[in-house]
Design a protein around this motif. Sequence first.
Motif, short mmCIF file in Angstrom:
data_model
loop_
_atom_site.label_atom_id
_atom_site.label_comp_id
_atom_site.label_asym_id
_atom_site.label_seq_id
_atom_site.Cartn_x
_atom_site.Cartn_y
_atom_site.Cartn_z
N VAL A 1 25.35 71.34 99.82
CA VAL A 1 25.92 70.35 98.90
C VAL A 1 25.19 69.01 99.07
CG1 VAL A 1 27.99 69.00 98.32
CG2 VAL A 1 28.18 71.46 98.76
N ARG A 2 24.99 68.61 100.31
CA ARG A 2 24.30 67.35 100.59
C ARG A 2 22.88 67.37 100.02
NH1 ARG A 2 24.74 67.17 106.02
NH2 ARG A 2 26.84 66.42 105.76
N ALA A 3 22.19 68.50 100.17
CA ALA A 3 20.82 68.62 99.66
C ALA A 3 20.79 68.52 98.14
CB ALA A 3 20.20 69.94 100.13
N LEU A 4 21.80 69.06 97.48
CA LEU A 4 21.88 68.94 96.03
C LEU A 4 22.11 67.49 95.62
CD1 LEU A 4 24.09 72.06 95.26
CD2 LEU A 4 21.72 71.74 94.52
N GLU A 5 23.02 66.83 96.30
CA GLU A 5 23.37 65.45 95.93
C GLU A 5 22.24 64.46 96.21
OE1 GLU A 5 28.21 65.54 96.41
OE2 GLU A 5 27.05 64.34 97.80
N THR A 6 21.47 64.69 97.24
CA THR A 6 20.42 63.73 97.61
C THR A 6 19.09 64.00 96.93
OG1 THR A 6 19.75 65.03 99.53
CG2 THR A 6 21.43 63.32 99.89
N GLY A 7 19.00 65.11 96.21
CA GLY A 7 17.76 65.43 95.52
C GLY A 7 16.79 66.25 96.34
N LEU B 1 34.07 70.74 98.62
CA LEU B 1 33.27 71.34 97.56
C LEU B 1 32.51 72.55 98.08
CD1 LEU B 1 32.23 71.34 94.68
CD2 LEU B 1 30.50 69.67 95.37
N ALA B 2 31.97 72.45 99.28
CA ALA B 2 31.22 73.57 99.86
C ALA B 2 32.10 74.80 99.99
CB ALA B 2 30.67 73.17 101.23
N VAL B 3 33.33 74.62 100.44
CA VAL B 3 34.26 75.75 100.58
C VAL B 3 34.53 76.38 99.22
CG1 VAL B 3 36.64 76.37 101.16
CG2 VAL B 3 35.31 74.96 102.73
N LYS B 4 34.82 75.56 98.22
CA LYS B 4 35.11 76.08 96.87
C LYS B 4 33.92 76.80 96.25
CE LYS B 4 38.27 74.42 94.24
NZ LYS B 4 39.05 73.66 93.27
N MET B 5 32.71 76.36 96.61
CA MET B 5 31.50 76.98 96.07
C MET B 5 31.04 78.17 96.90
SD MET B 5 29.25 73.58 95.26
CE MET B 5 27.74 74.53 95.18
N GLY B 6 31.55 78.30 98.12
CA GLY B 6 31.10 79.37 99.00
C GLY B 6 29.73 79.09 99.58
N THR B 7 29.46 77.82 99.88
CA THR B 7 28.17 77.42 100.45
C THR B 7 28.41 76.48 101.62
OG1 THR B 7 25.95 76.66 99.85
CG2 THR B 7 27.79 75.46 98.87
N SER B 8 27.37 75.88 102.13
CA SER B 8 27.49 74.97 103.28
C SER B 8 27.52 73.51 102.84
CB SER B 8 26.32 75.18 104.23
OG SER B 8 25.12 74.75 103.62
N ILE B 9 28.03 72.67 103.72
CA ILE B 9 28.00 71.22 103.47
C ILE B 9 26.55 70.78 103.34
CG2 ILE B 9 28.54 68.95 104.42
CD1 ILE B 9 30.87 70.29 105.91
N ARG B 10 25.69 71.32 104.17
CA ARG B 10 24.26 70.97 104.12
C ARG B 10 23.68 71.23 102.73
NH1 ARG B 10 20.57 72.83 108.84
NH2 ARG B 10 20.67 70.65 109.42
#
Length: 77
Positions: free
Chosen positions: A35-41, A24-33
């Motif tokens: 994506v994780r921060a979005l998912e965990t609130g 997902l991070a690659v498709k969005m052009g962002t970092s895994i960190r």
Amino acid sequence: MEASFDGAKLREVRKDRGKTQAMLAVKMGTSIRHVRALETGEKTNPSACLLCKVAVALDVPMETFMRIQPEEGDELV
């Protein structure tokens, strides 16, 4: 009416689509960190641009990730 981002819904949809946080991070052009921060609130107020990227990456409407809460006096249309 108040709308807020729902990171748990992002995680649910991502997993339903068989995507990892890295994919997902690659498709969005962002970092895994990020994506994780979005998912965990940890990040609770993503920009409309970022929400659009998430929605396109997962092939869902942007409102999929929003939690809508009516306020007193709101009329349902």
